[in-house]
Structure formats: C-alpha cells, structure tokens
Motif scaffolding. Structure first.
Motif, short mmCIF file in Angstrom:
data_model
loop_
_atom_site.label_atom_id
_atom_site.label_comp_id
_atom_site.label_asym_id
_atom_site.label_seq_id
_atom_site.Cartn_x
_atom_site.Cartn_y
_atom_site.Cartn_z
N VAL A 157 0.83 -1.21 0.00
CA VAL A 157 0.00 0.00 0.00
C VAL A 157 0.87 1.26 0.00
O VAL A 157 0.54 2.23 -0.67
CB VAL A 157 -0.96 -0.01 1.21
N ILE A 158 1.98 1.26 0.73
CA ILE A 158 2.88 2.42 0.72
C ILE A 158 3.41 2.65 -0.69
O ILE A 158 3.46 3.78 -1.18
CB ILE A 158 4.03 2.23 1.72
N ASP B 262 1.94 1.62 -3.44
CA ASP B 262 0.79 1.98 -4.27
C ASP B 262 0.44 3.46 -4.12
O ASP B 262 -0.01 4.09 -5.08
CB ASP B 262 -0.42 1.12 -3.87
N GLU B 263 0.67 4.00 -2.92
CA GLU B 263 0.36 5.41 -2.66
C GLU B 263 1.61 6.29 -2.81
O GLU B 263 1.59 7.46 -2.40
CB GLU B 263 -0.22 5.58 -1.25
N HIS B 264 2.68 5.72 -3.39
CA HIS B 264 3.90 6.47 -3.69
C HIS B 264 4.46 7.19 -2.46
O HIS B 264 4.86 8.35 -2.51
CB HIS B 264 3.65 7.47 -4.82
N GLY B 265 4.46 6.47 -1.34
CA GLY B 265 5.06 6.99 -0.12
C GLY B 265 4.17 7.91 0.70
O GLY B 265 4.60 8.41 1.74
N ASN B 266 2.94 8.14 0.25
CA ASN B 266 2.02 9.00 1.00
C ASN B 266 1.43 8.20 2.16
O ASN B 266 0.49 7.42 1.98
CB ASN B 266 0.91 9.52 0.08
N LEU B 267 2.01 8.38 3.35
CA LEU B 267 1.62 7.56 4.50
C LEU B 267 0.19 7.86 4.95
O LEU B 267 -0.50 6.96 5.45
CB LEU B 267 2.59 7.78 5.67
N LYS B 268 -0.26 9.09 4.78
CA LYS B 268 -1.62 9.42 5.18
C LYS B 268 -2.63 8.65 4.35
O LYS B 268 -3.58 8.05 4.87
CB LYS B 268 -1.85 10.93 5.05
N GLN B 269 -2.43 8.64 3.02
CA GLN B 269 -3.33 7.91 2.13
C GLN B 269 -3.24 6.41 2.38
O GLN B 269 -4.25 5.71 2.37
CB GLN B 269 -2.97 8.21 0.67
N ALA B 270 -2.01 5.92 2.61
CA ALA B 270 -1.83 4.49 2.86
C ALA B 270 -2.53 4.07 4.15
O ALA B 270 -3.17 3.00 4.21
CB ALA B 270 -0.34 4.15 2.92
N ALA B 271 -2.44 4.90 5.18
CA ALA B 271 -3.08 4.58 6.46
C ALA B 271 -4.60 4.54 6.31
O ALA B 271 -5.27 3.67 6.88
CB ALA B 271 -2.67 5.60 7.52
N GLN C 247 4.60 4.99 9.94
CA GLN C 247 5.86 5.71 10.13
C GLN C 247 6.90 4.82 10.79
O GLN C 247 8.10 4.96 10.55
CB GLN C 247 5.61 6.95 10.98
N MET C 248 6.43 3.89 11.63
CA MET C 248 7.34 2.97 12.32
C MET C 248 7.75 1.79 11.45
O MET C 248 8.65 1.04 11.78
CB MET C 248 6.68 2.46 13.61
N HIS C 249 7.07 1.65 10.31
CA HIS C 249 7.35 0.51 9.43
C HIS C 249 8.68 0.68 8.72
O HIS C 249 8.99 1.76 8.22
CB HIS C 249 6.23 0.38 8.39
N LYS C 250 9.48 -0.35 8.68
CA LYS C 250 10.75 -0.34 7.98
C LYS C 250 10.63 -1.20 6.74
O LYS C 250 10.12 -2.32 6.79
CB LYS C 250 11.89 -0.87 8.87
N LYS C 251 11.16 -0.67 5.62
CA LYS C 251 11.00 -1.39 4.36
C LYS C 251 11.66 -2.75 4.37
O LYS C 251 11.27 -3.65 3.64
CB LYS C 251 11.56 -0.55 3.21
N THR C 252 12.66 -2.93 5.20
CA THR C 252 13.40 -4.20 5.22
C THR C 252 12.81 -5.21 6.20
O THR C 252 13.38 -6.28 6.39
CB THR C 252 14.87 -3.95 5.58
N ASP C 253 11.66 -4.86 6.82
CA ASP C 253 11.11 -5.73 7.87
C ASP C 253 10.98 -7.18 7.42
O ASP C 253 11.36 -8.10 8.13
CB ASP C 253 9.74 -5.23 8.30
N TYR C 254 10.43 -7.39 6.23
CA TYR C 254 10.13 -8.77 5.86
C TYR C 254 11.15 -9.36 4.89
O TYR C 254 11.14 -10.56 4.61
CB TYR C 254 8.73 -8.88 5.25
#
Length: 463
Positions: free
Chosen positions: A423-424, A426-435, A446-453
């Motif tokens: 979703v992040i 898909d929304e091109h980094g717009n966290l408000k839209q993704a949320a 905001q706490m999500h790290k891209k390397t988590d998984y």
C-alpha cells in the motif's frame, strides 16, 4: 513553520564548524538582495533553502536532512560547500533531493547564481499555480510531472510525451504551448498520425499542389506550413508510416520541405511536440521507426503516469468533472470516493471521466451522490472479489510458511508487513493515504521499515 512566499527569500541551515565563514556568505547574499532566514531544528521549511557545510560536516546527516526537506520544499534546496567538494558527493546530494550543489569558492559570482535560481523558482511557482488549475492532481508523482512540464515549456527543444491512452497527452501539449514564451508565437496545429494515408505521400503534413494526385482540385497547405512559428503536435507518432519518416526528419534537420507535386523548397520553423503510447525504442529495434528520427524528436522525454500510479488524485479528478463539467455541487458520499479510488481504469483519466458522467447522469435531485448513483453495470462484482481470498496461491503460500516452521505470529507479521509495503508503494510513499486505505494510524506506518520482511527466514527459503 517558516513562511517563505516572496521572491529572493531563502532559508538556510549550517553544518559548518566555523560560523564566521557562514556569516560572510550570508552577508554577501544580503548584499545581493537575497533575504536570509535561519532554519531552527523545530522549524518546518517552506520554499527555497540552502544548506551550508564544510570539510568537517557530518555528510550522512546532511544527506538525511536534504531527503527529509526536499519534498516539503519542492526540491528547491541548494547544497553549498564552503570547502572543496569531495569526489562523488555532488551526486549523493542530488540523489537525496538537492536541486543543485555549489562550491562557494570555486564558482564566479555565486550570489548571482543563487539569486537567478530564486527568481526562476518564483516564476516556476506562478506557472505551477496556473497548471494546477488546468491539470488536476496533488499527488507527489503528478506534481513532479507538472514541474517537468514547466521546465519543458521554458525551452525550445522538441518534446516526446509518452503515456498510456487516456493519460492526457494532448492536454499536456496544449499547456506546454500555452506556457511557451516565444514572441509572436503562432497556433498549435494537431495531426493525428493514425489518419495519415501513405499513398497521398504525406499531403496532410506537407500540403500539395493542384493536380498532384486524384481529387487534388486545389493547392493546399499542410500542417507544417500551418504550424510555422507555432507548435506542431504529432499525436500517435508511432503510427507514422515508415515511408514518410525520412521526409519528416528532413524538415526537423533542415527546416525545409516540399509540397506534394512541387519542386519548390519551402521553409518552416516550429516547435515539435510528439506523443505516443508505443515503446519507440522497441519500434526502432524492430525496424518500424527510424533511429535518427527518434533521437531528433526526443530532446526532452516526458512520461505521463497512468491513473493506477496516482490513485490519490482520483477523488479530486472526480470532483472536477462533477463541478466543472456537469455543474453538480452536491456532496459526495465517502463510499463513492472509495469505490472510484479502488476501481481499475485501463482507459485512465478518460475512462474515469466517462464513469463520472454516467454517475452524474443517473443522479436525481439535490441530495448527495451515493453508491446508488453508480450504474449497475459499473458496480463491483463482490462474489468474484471475495473468491480471490480463497485462491490456491494464497493457501499454498501459507502452507509453505507453516512447513518452514513459522508460528501463527510469524505468518501474521509477514503478511502485515507485505500489506504495508504494497500500500505504501501503491500510494507512492504518502503515509496518510496508505493509512486510510489500511484502516490504521499513520504512526504505525511511520514505524514501518521497508526491510522488515526481506530478512525473514521464510522469504530466504522461498528465494
């Protein structure tokens, strides 16, 4: 928050050890009528800015600062080195989001360079305000596209606009022509290359003499003559017959052409804008498009994003069609926006506009637009959508995780992180839209790290 709205204003932040050197630079800028305002740590920058650094500065911190502020400032940040620039650092700063990198002592009249850049940015700001009233959208991707359109319009080089059908190539062309500041600029002439008949030897482009072919009952100017001192827009250029491509190339190289049936060379000077939904580089490889013509038309390439890549703009576009085209001012139920934003649009903005027209035509009375205004043929097929969650692919993926020894919590964490990342992106980094799409708080993302998984042992096994 800093308020920088006037021409020749600049916020500054320093990472230099010797404050006296920064003071001297700021004084020099002031002498050039550049108003300087210091950026404190708690301030949110607005408008153009400059970051000073020297050989003792923490480069990773500077890069992080530029990356954090670049979007807020529309990439109007100049990185200014008060010492010699280390090799390769300029590229890192530009990649972080800086618009330019200067070594203060290595360029002549640096204050004039900065002042000229500020004036250009102010002019660009006014043009962007105009474009935003014509080409609707607030997404980061679309705003970056609009900035590119402004930059293209300020040059005289040929422009190649790429994009899927329905992304607005002709609308963008009209605005480039509108923003073109040439003196005594003439008309925009549009040619649909799919309608050009090879057997008429390009009469539509070059014109013809009386009697040049059957039914040529009078002399006629072609699009090239009509576009003289103006703009020629070749829509769907990828469809231009191969036999006519050398003749077009001659016009672009020499500025001369002949009418069909004439021996007289005529001159024409125009700005060329071309558009296509084809991959012209592939057409060149396949022998369907001349490589030299491809180089000639692609002085500046603009890739228009599909609606799929700018979904956050869909509600704004729908509102524009309802208010401006259909003169409907009633409120829109959020569920209608949600439906419009998640639907697929192979025809892009053109297809969205047609759908909104059907909704507007079905609407009765003065009440709000609701899901009941969506025509039955356009409504989602929920049984099919629900069945996708029980597909064999998902079941097999869960089985693999379990067989790899993952617990229920591990499975949940992996799926959750993948959902966030999807979703992040898909929304091109717009966290408000993704949320909003995920139904969670923006803080969680905001706490999500891209390397988590990516470092999960299950995914290592799978790869």
């Amino acid at each position: 928050m800093l308020k920088n709205v006037s021409e020749n204003e600049l916020w500054v932040k320093s990472y230099c050890r010797a404050s006296s050197r920064v003071t001297d630079v700021i004084y020099a800028l002031g002498q050039s009528n550049v108003k300087v305002q210091a950026l404190c740590d708690q301030d949110v920058p607005v408008g153009p800015g400059a970051i000073f650094f020297d050989s003792h500065a923490p480069i990773p911190t500077i890069i992080e600062c530029i990356a954090e502020h670049a979007h807020l400032c529309e990439h109007q940040i100049i990185a200014i080195a008060l010492d010699a620039l280390p090799h390769g650092l300029s590229w890192k700063l530009l990649n972080a989001g800086a618009s330019d990198v200067l070594a203060w002592g290595s360029v002549e009249r640096p204050t004039e360079i900065i002042s000229a850049r500020l004036q250009y940015w102010e002019s660009t700001k006014r043009q962007l305000q105009y474009l935003n009233s014509k080409l609707i959208g607030k997404s980061n991707l679309w705003q970056a596209t609009l900035r590119q359109i402004v930059e293209m319009a300020s040059t005289d080089c040929p422009v190649l606009i790429l994009g899927e059908s329905g992304t607005g190539k002709e609308l963008v062309t009209k605005e480039i022509h509108q923003l073109d500041a040439r003196k005594d600029k003439q008309d925009l002439v549009v040619v649909d290359c799919t309608t050009i008949v090879p057997s008429l030897s390009g009469s539509e482009l070059f014109g013809h003499e009386k009697g040049a072919f059957t039914n040529a009952i009078s002399t006629r100017d072609g699009a090239i003559a009509l576009a003289n001192s103006g703009t020629l827009f070749l829509d769907e250029l990828g469809e231009l017959p191969l036999a006519l491509q050398p003749e077009l190339l001659r016009v672009l190289q020499e500025g001369t052409y002949k009418r069909v049936g004439s021996n007289t060379w005529r001159k024409a000077h125009f700005r060329l804008i071309s558009a296509t939904n084809r991959d012209l580089s592939e057409e060149v490889k396949n022998g369907n498009f001349r490589q030299d013509l491809f180089y000639r038309i692609s002085g500046w390439v603009c890739q228009l994003p599909s609606l799929e890549k700018r979904r956050e703009d869909i509600p704004m576009l729908a509102d524009y069609f309802l208010r401006k085209i259909h003169k409907k001012n009633q409120p829109v139920d959020p569920e209608v926006y949600q439906y419009l934003s998640t639907r697929n649009y192979p025809g892009n903005i053109r297809e969205l506009q047609q759908l909104v027209s059907r909704i507007a035509n079905k609407h009765i009375g003065e009440g709000p637009f609701t899901v009941g205004d969506i025509p039955e043929a356009d409504r989602p097929n929920f049984p099919e959508q629900e069945s996708c969650f029980g597909t064999k692919e998902l079941e097999q993926a869960v089985k693999k995780m379990i067989y790899a020894g993952l617990s229920l919590k591990d499975v949940k964490d992996i799926v959750t992180n993948i959902a966030k990342e999807v979703v992040i992106d898909d929304e091109h980094g717009n966290l408000k839209q993704a949320a909003q799409k995920l139904g969670c708080s923006e803080r969680i993302l905001q706490m999500h790290k891209k390397t988590d998984y990516y470092h999960n042992s299950y995914l290592k096994v799978c790869h």
